[in-house]
Structure formats: C-alpha cells, structure tokens
Design an enzyme around this catalytic site. Structure first.
Site, short mmCIF file in Angstrom:
data_model
loop_
_atom_site.label_atom_id
_atom_site.label_comp_id
_atom_site.label_asym_id
_atom_site.label_seq_id
_atom_site.Cartn_x
_atom_site.Cartn_y
_atom_site.Cartn_z
N TYR A 1 26.64 -8.68 -40.36
CA TYR A 1 27.63 -9.74 -40.16
C TYR A 1 27.66 -10.08 -38.68
O TYR A 1 26.64 -10.08 -38.01
CB TYR A 1 28.98 -9.30 -40.74
CG TYR A 1 29.89 -10.47 -41.04
CD1 TYR A 1 29.46 -11.52 -41.85
CD2 TYR A 1 31.18 -10.53 -40.50
CE1 TYR A 1 30.27 -12.60 -42.12
CE2 TYR A 1 32.00 -11.61 -40.77
CZ TYR A 1 31.56 -12.64 -41.57
OH TYR A 1 32.36 -13.71 -41.83
N LYS B 1 22.02 -13.86 -70.10
CA LYS B 1 20.84 -14.57 -69.60
C LYS B 1 20.46 -14.05 -68.22
O LYS B 1 19.28 -13.84 -67.91
CB LYS B 1 21.15 -16.06 -69.53
CG LYS B 1 19.92 -16.93 -69.37
CD LYS B 1 19.22 -17.08 -70.71
CE LYS B 1 18.12 -18.10 -70.67
NZ LYS B 1 17.61 -18.41 -72.01
#
Length: 410
Positions: A59, A114
C-alpha cells in the site's frame, strides 16, 4: 482484552438460517445448503502483509509508484494488477439455469459456482456480478464502467433475445473479450462432440443434416457454429415450428437465423424436420415424441441437452441412435460448458486478446474433440470435465488462433 475476531466461514454450518418458522436449519435437510453456507468463494491476497515494510510496498507509499507508472503507460496495468487474469461473470438473473427469471440475488449461487469453475478448471480468477437492472442499455453502460478492472467479461444467464444485443454492444465498445457462455460455450462443446460422433461413423460434419430444437441463445449460437464448421444443413425449430423465411412472426434474430439455415426449405413442425435427419440437438426442454426419433436416418445422433429432463430420454434415444449425449452428468457424453469456457478465457487472457473470434471458438472445439483421440467410442465422444488434458489443450488452441487472427496483443 481485545475482542476475538471470528471468521464466519469457520463457524459451524448448522446455525440459524434466518428463516422464521423453520424448526431446523435448511442445512440439516440438504447438503447443498450446508455447502453453500457463507458462499462458495472468497478473496485471497497473493502477497504477504506481515510488517510495516510489507505494508509500505503493498500500500502507501510503494503503491503510488505503480499507479504513476500506469498513468504514464496505461498498458502496464496488465503487468502490475490482476487485470490480465480476472474475468467478470455478469448476470441480471433473468434466465438462471432452468429456473427462469429469479432475480439477481437468487442468481448469486450460480455465479459463484461459475467463478469457482473458472478457477478450478482454467486457473482463471472470476468475480460474480449480479446486476439489479434488466434494461439492455443500462446493463451495457454498467459493464462498460466496470470493465477497467477486468481482462474479460463472461455474460451469464441473461434471457434471449436481449443477450444477443447486450453481447454485441459490449463487443463494440470494449477491447477485452466478451463472451456469452450460454451461447458460445454450449456451441463449442456441441460441435466438438458432433465432430467425434461423425468421425466414429466414418462421416464428416459436412455430410450431416441437423435439426435443433430451441431458437434461444444456445440454439442460435449452435446453428451459427455448425454453419461455420461446414454442416451439410441445419434447421432450427421454435415453439411454432421450423424457423423459415416464409414465416411472418419472426424476431430480427430469427429472421437472421432463417437467412443462413434451412437450405432445404423445410416448413412445419419439429417432427417434420426430424424425418430423415442425421442429428437432433435439443436445447429447449419439452419432449420429442419417440415416433419422431424413430423417423431419423439410420445411425443418427441424438444430443438431448435439456436439464434435468432431456428432450429425448437416453433409453429411448438408444433404440434408434448410434450416439447419444445429454446435459446430465449421470449419463455418458455430457455436453457441459465447463469443457470450454475456462480454457477459452485462459487462452484469450494469456495473449491479451481484444476479443474472442469465430476462429478462436472453432479452434477450441477442434482441440476439445482431439482430446478424445483413439479412445473414441459411442459412449465417449466428448471428454470428462475432470480430464486434466482439456483446459491446457483448449487454452493453447485459443491462444494460437488469437495470434493467427491478429487479435492477440502479446
């Protein structure tokens, strides 16, 4: 003392379901509910954040260097983010499995499923996105705005004929692969099985006359792919009979369909079209009379793919057909989209393809058929989804086709 942080996924799966009046949680009655509790997937970091040095790289301030570099050279987003390895699985919940229009929330278990199939069978990360809108332009605009985060878009369980327009508009506006699996995944696997069935009988696809029951997303796509593959002839039937140019009740999609199918000019019912046909492909539900199956040509192929009830039960089909396939996993020759979409997207992402072409889909079908090889038999014209050769073969074929067709960017 700090409060204990509990991961809800690690808690017992026999807790409260939130359903008032339930004597016992649904998990107690059905293992499907137990498996789905808390969802079937989660986000996982690929880098550690163990201390302040890791934090400063993952970060701020380290991340700012990467952001600035991408701002100056946008193509670097593929190298320094997840973009080139992740697909959005997008639905509006209007055509979910055989359940129909059940809405976005109810569609999420399917979209999660999926996504995990993408990962398990193709090594592709996928994010389920269920949209609370059904207007074509609203869906298109929403996906276009989300697209910078993804390397591809898999459209899923969107009702026809809207699905055709949504896919077309997204393909026009985006430079990443957009693929409606209910159309093209089904078509790829069907063609692969048909190639092998023809090979088993000593014929070529060009020797066959096929009849498709169903003029929705899958039926239209299968017809297009069979024509691309050089089928002898193919007719498509909807609820009102064979789609033919003489009908005055056709939608624009079906008028287009009539223009490139049914060279024989067959009119009337599905049963009429099946007389003497070499191939039946069912993607509509309903039931085909046994007498119609019996009227097909000797050595015919019956691909009855409706789930859970095939248009022709395998026991009936086997009386007359040389090769029988279904959409079910408890019979041989399952026509399952998972044989296609993970490898197709893996191949497209591997070469950073700008789109998925007809040539790439045909290459996927050929590669999938080739996996069967010398083991070809009436009960084995298509490999199992768990055959570890499938995804690598499809991936390689699609990547090569993308390069050959000039849509690869690496």
């Amino acid at each position: 003392m700090a409060a204990e942080i509990v991961n809800p996924r690690s808690e017992s799966k026999t807790g409260d379901t939130g359903n008032e009046g339930s004597a016992e949680p649904l998990d107690s009655f059905d293992p499907a509910f137990a498996l789905h509790r808390g969802g079937k997937m989660a986000v996982q970091a690929t880098v550690p954040v163990r201390d302040k040095d890791d934090l400063s790289l993952a970060y701020t301030p380290g991340v700012a260097k990467v952001c600035s570099a991408i701002a100056e050279q946008p193509e670097l987003v593929h190298d320094y983010t997840w973009k080139s390895s992740v697909v959005a699985v997008v639905t509006d919940g209007t055509a979910v499995l055989g359940l129909g229009d059940i809405g976005p929330e109810a569609s999420l278990p399917v979209m999660e499923g999926k996504a995990i199939l993408f990962k398990q069978f193709g090594g592709v990360d996928a994010v389920p996105i269920a949209l609370n809108c059904t207007d074509v332009d609203e869906i298109v605009e929403t996906v276009v705005r989300l697209a910078p985060s993804f390397g591809g878009v898999n459209l899923e369980d969107i009702s026809a004929p809207r699905c055709f327009e949504i896919e077309r508009k997204l393909q026009e506006r985006l430079d990443i692969p957009v693929f409606h699996d209910d159309q093209h995944g089904t078509a790829v696997v069907t063609l692969a099985a048909l190639r092998n069935a023809a090979r088993l009988s000593g014929r070529a696809v060009g020797d066959l006359r096929a009849v498709i029951s169903g003029a929705g997303a899958a039926g239209v796509a299968i017809a297009k792919m069979l024509v691309e593959a050089g089928i002898g002839d193919v007719a498509v039937a909807d609820r009102k009979g064979v789609v033919s140019a003489d009908r005055d009740d056709l939608t624009p999609v079906k008028r287009d369909l009539a223009g490139f199918t049914n060279k024989a000019g067959i009119t009337g019912s599905l049963e009429t079209a099946l007389a003497g046909a070499d191939v039946f492909i069912g993607v509509s539900g309903g039931t085909v009379p046994e007498s119609a199956v019996a009227s097909m040509a000797e050595g015919a192929f019956v691909f009855a793919m409706a789930n859970p009830n095939p248009e022709v039960h395998p026991e009936v089909a086997h009386k007359y057909a040389a090769v029988v396939a279904t959409g079910r996993s408890d019979f041989p020759n399952q026509i399952n989209n998972v044989l296609a979409f993970p490898g197709i997207f893996a191949g497209a992402l591997q070469v950073r393809a700008s789109r998925i072409t007809e040539g790439m889909k045909l290459a996927a079908a050929e590669a999938l058929a080739a996996v069967v090889g010398d083991d070809l038999s009436a009960d084995y014209v298509i490999p199992s989804p768990f055959d570890e050769r499938v995804a690598p073969a499809v991936t390689a074929a699609v990547a090569a086709a993308a390069r050959a067709e000039g849509v690869a960017r690496r």
